[in-house]
Design a protein around this motif. Structure first.
Motif, PDB file in Angstrom:
ATOM      1  N   MET A   1       0.829  -1.181   0.000  1.00  0.00           N
ATOM      2  CA  MET A   1       0.000   0.000   0.000  1.00  0.00           C
ATOM      3  C   MET A   1       0.878   1.250   0.000  1.00  0.00           C
ATOM      4  O   MET A   1       1.949   1.278   0.602  1.00  0.00           O
ATOM      5  CB  MET A   1      -0.905   0.006   1.234  1.00  0.00           C
ATOM      6  CG  MET A   1      -1.634   1.328   1.428  1.00  0.00           C
ATOM      7  SD  MET A   1      -2.750   1.357   2.834  1.00  0.00           S
ATOM      8  CE  MET A   1      -4.191   0.711   2.053  1.00  0.00           C
ATOM      9  N   ILE A   2       0.402   2.259  -0.688  1.00  0.00           N
ATOM     10  CA  ILE A   2       1.029   3.581  -0.666  1.00  0.00           C
ATOM     11  C   ILE A   2      -0.020   4.552  -0.135  1.00  0.00           C
ATOM     12  O   ILE A   2      -1.113   4.659  -0.700  1.00  0.00           O
ATOM     13  CB  ILE A   2       1.460   4.035  -2.075  1.00  0.00           C
ATOM     14  CG1 ILE A   2       2.420   3.037  -2.711  1.00  0.00           C
ATOM     15  CG2 ILE A   2       2.083   5.431  -2.019  1.00  0.00           C
ATOM     16  CD1 ILE A   2       2.683   3.303  -4.186  1.00  0.00           C
ATOM     17  N   ILE A   3       0.302   5.238   0.933  1.00  0.00           N
ATOM     18  CA  ILE A   3      -0.590   6.262   1.475  1.00  0.00           C
ATOM     19  C   ILE A   3      -0.048   7.599   0.998  1.00  0.00           C
ATOM     20  O   ILE A   3       1.119   7.935   1.240  1.00  0.00           O
ATOM     21  CB  ILE A   3      -0.642   6.206   3.006  1.00  0.00           C
ATOM     22  CG1 ILE A   3      -1.170   4.849   3.454  1.00  0.00           C
ATOM     23  CG2 ILE A   3      -1.504   7.356   3.553  1.00  0.00           C
ATOM     24  CD1 ILE A   3      -1.006   4.578   4.934  1.00  0.00           C
ATOM     25  N   ILE A   4      -0.882   8.354   0.296  1.00  0.00           N
ATOM     26  CA  ILE A   4      -0.461   9.631  -0.274  1.00  0.00           C
ATOM     27  C   ILE A   4      -1.203  10.753   0.431  1.00  0.00           C
ATOM     28  O   ILE A   4      -2.436  10.786   0.432  1.00  0.00           O
ATOM     29  CB  ILE A   4      -0.732   9.666  -1.788  1.00  0.00           C
ATOM     30  CG1 ILE A   4       0.001   8.506  -2.462  1.00  0.00           C
ATOM     31  CG2 ILE A   4      -0.322  11.010  -2.376  1.00  0.00           C
ATOM     32  CD1 ILE A   4      -0.368   8.284  -3.903  1.00  0.00           C
ATOM     33  N   ARG A  69       6.611   1.962  -5.823  1.00  0.00           N
ATOM     34  CA  ARG A  69       7.071   1.324  -4.586  1.00  0.00           C
ATOM     35  C   ARG A  69       5.882   0.796  -3.799  1.00  0.00           C
ATOM     36  O   ARG A  69       4.733   0.955  -4.184  1.00  0.00           O
ATOM     37  CB  ARG A  69       7.853   2.332  -3.735  1.00  0.00           C
ATOM     38  CG  ARG A  69       9.158   2.748  -4.360  1.00  0.00           C
ATOM     39  CD  ARG A  69       9.993   3.422  -3.321  1.00  0.00           C
ATOM     40  NE  ARG A  69      11.227   3.942  -3.880  1.00  0.00           N
ATOM     41  CZ  ARG A  69      12.094   4.628  -3.186  1.00  0.00           C
ATOM     42  NH1 ARG A  69      11.886   4.895  -1.912  1.00  0.00           N
ATOM     43  NH2 ARG A  69      13.198   5.081  -3.744  1.00  0.00           N
ATOM     44  N   ASN A  70       6.209   0.201  -2.650  1.00  0.00           N
ATOM     45  CA  ASN A  70       5.153  -0.314  -1.788  1.00  0.00           C
ATOM     46  C   ASN A  70       5.493  -0.001  -0.336  1.00  0.00           C
ATOM     47  O   ASN A  70       6.653   0.206   0.002  1.00  0.00           O
ATOM     48  CB  ASN A  70       4.991  -1.826  -1.989  1.00  0.00           C
ATOM     49  CG  ASN A  70       3.559  -2.271  -1.757  1.00  0.00           C
ATOM     50  OD1 ASN A  70       2.755  -1.539  -1.179  1.00  0.00           O
ATOM     51  ND2 ASN A  70       3.245  -3.469  -2.190  1.00  0.00           N
ATOM     52  N   ASN A  71       4.479   0.036   0.497  1.00  0.00           N
ATOM     53  CA  ASN A  71       4.636   0.311   1.932  1.00  0.00           C
ATOM     54  C   ASN A  71       5.377   1.618   2.203  1.00  0.00           C
ATOM     55  O   ASN A  71       6.340   1.656   2.957  1.00  0.00           O
ATOM     56  CB  ASN A  71       5.328  -0.863   2.634  1.00  0.00           C
ATOM     57  CG  ASN A  71       4.489  -2.125   2.587  1.00  0.00           C
ATOM     58  OD1 ASN A  71       3.256  -2.055   2.521  1.00  0.00           O
ATOM     59  ND2 ASN A  71       5.123  -3.271   2.588  1.00  0.00           N
ATOM     60  N   ILE A  72       4.872   2.679   1.568  1.00  0.00           N
ATOM     61  CA  ILE A  72       5.413   4.017   1.824  1.00  0.00           C
ATOM     62  C   ILE A  72       4.281   4.976   2.130  1.00  0.00           C
ATOM     63  O   ILE A  72       3.129   4.744   1.758  1.00  0.00           O
ATOM     64  CB  ILE A  72       6.259   4.571   0.654  1.00  0.00           C
ATOM     65  CG1 ILE A  72       5.417   4.779  -0.610  1.00  0.00           C
ATOM     66  CG2 ILE A  72       7.480   3.708   0.389  1.00  0.00           C
ATOM     67  CD1 ILE A  72       6.132   5.574  -1.702  1.00  0.00           C
ATOM     68  N   ASP A  88      -4.152  11.952 -11.952  1.00  0.00           N
ATOM     69  CA  ASP A  88      -4.549  10.721 -12.665  1.00  0.00           C
ATOM     70  C   ASP A  88      -3.606   9.574 -12.327  1.00  0.00           C
ATOM     71  O   ASP A  88      -4.053   8.443 -12.108  1.00  0.00           O
ATOM     72  CB  ASP A  88      -4.552  10.946 -14.185  1.00  0.00           C
ATOM     73  CG  ASP A  88      -5.712  11.815 -14.637  1.00  0.00           C
ATOM     74  OD1 ASP A  88      -6.725  11.905 -13.917  1.00  0.00           O
ATOM     75  OD2 ASP A  88      -5.595  12.416 -15.727  1.00  0.00           O
ATOM     76  N   ALA A  89      -2.301   9.873 -12.273  1.00  0.00           N
ATOM     77  CA  ALA A  89      -1.316   8.832 -11.933  1.00  0.00           C
ATOM     78  C   ALA A  89      -1.598   8.272 -10.540  1.00  0.00           C
ATOM     79  O   ALA A  89      -1.530   7.063 -10.319  1.00  0.00           O
ATOM     80  CB  ALA A  89       0.104   9.397 -12.017  1.00  0.00           C
ATOM     81  N   THR A  93      -3.144   4.284  -9.644  1.00  0.00           N
ATOM     82  CA  THR A  93      -2.217   3.359  -8.997  1.00  0.00           C
ATOM     83  C   THR A  93      -3.032   2.510  -8.025  1.00  0.00           C
ATOM     84  O   THR A  93      -3.547   3.023  -7.029  1.00  0.00           O
ATOM     85  CB  THR A  93      -1.087   4.117  -8.264  1.00  0.00           C
ATOM     86  OG1 THR A  93      -0.378   4.917  -9.221  1.00  0.00           O
ATOM     87  CG2 THR A  93      -0.140   3.161  -7.570  1.00  0.00           C
ATOM     88  N   GLU A  94      -3.166   1.221  -8.343  1.00  0.00           N
ATOM     89  CA  GLU A  94      -4.049   0.339  -7.574  1.00  0.00           C
ATOM     90  C   GLU A  94      -3.776   0.323  -6.081  1.00  0.00           C
ATOM     91  O   GLU A  94      -4.696   0.276  -5.282  1.00  0.00           O
ATOM     92  CB  GLU A  94      -3.961  -1.092  -8.116  1.00  0.00           C
ATOM     93  CG  GLU A  94      -5.032  -1.411  -9.113  1.00  0.00           C
ATOM     94  CD  GLU A  94      -5.023  -2.872  -9.500  1.00  0.00           C
ATOM     95  OE1 GLU A  94      -5.052  -3.739  -8.602  1.00  0.00           O
ATOM     96  OE2 GLU A  94      -4.994  -3.129 -10.720  1.00  0.00           O
TER      97      GLU A  94
END
Length: 172
Positions: A1-4, A69-72, A88-89, A93-94
């Motif tokens: 997961m990516i938390i933005i 990346r993952n887990n950021i 959009d990007a 991103t799933e």
């Protein structure tokens, strides 16, 4: 997961990102810091030497790189979602979950008043009225992009701990 984390300057993206990093054991990356490290120039120097178009191009390139990346936990610059196809990007991103940290204009003015000298975008503003007008105009322009986030979290009157707990609870 990516938390933005998305939001206006002073909304708490960096602070909340660090706290979430401690709780979730994810790496915390501030996009502006990442760009400065990769380019070996400050954001101001990039703007001065190469211009805003160059900055926005590399900002998009580094954003796409980090979305792989993952887990950021990724804290974006306040303008990042508003340029090119950045939003959009993010939305395409799933594994990404974007959170708009929404603060009121008076709250942002209170937070940014003492930080004006460290923030080039607002350093020229002399009065609270000018700061209020500037933030209001910017938020109006940017709200279309910010509001596309997967989640909107109102931050006024909440502690860092309360905000991070609310985010963690929403991820389960």
């Amino acid at each position: 997961m990516i938390i933005i984390l998305i939001g206006y300057m002073g909304s708490g993206k960096s602070t909340i990102g660090q706290k979430l990093s401690e709780i979730l054991k994810f790496e915390c990356i501030d996009l502006d810091d990442y760009i400065q490290k990769m380019e070996q120039l400050t954001i101001s120097q990039i703007f001065e030497r190469r211009g805003e178009i160059y900055f926005r191009k590399i900002e998009h390139t580094y954003l796409k790189e980090l979305l792989g990346r993952n887990n950021i936990i990724l804290s974006l610059g306040g303008g990042t979602p508003c340029y090119g196809s950045n939003m959009d990007a993010i939305l395409n991103t799933e594994v990404a979950h974007s959170i708009y940290l929404k603060s009121s204009i008076p709250n942002l003015v209170n937070r940014l008043r003492s930080e004006k000298s460290q923030r080039p975008l607002i350093s020229h503003l002399q009065t609270d009225e000018e700061l209020t007008e500037f933030i209001g105009k910017h938020l109006f322009e940017r709200s279309f992009y910010y509001s596309q986030s997967h989640q909107t979290l109102l931050t006024d009157g909440k502690t860092i701990e309360a905000i991070t707990e609310e985010i963690v609870a929403s991820l389960v």
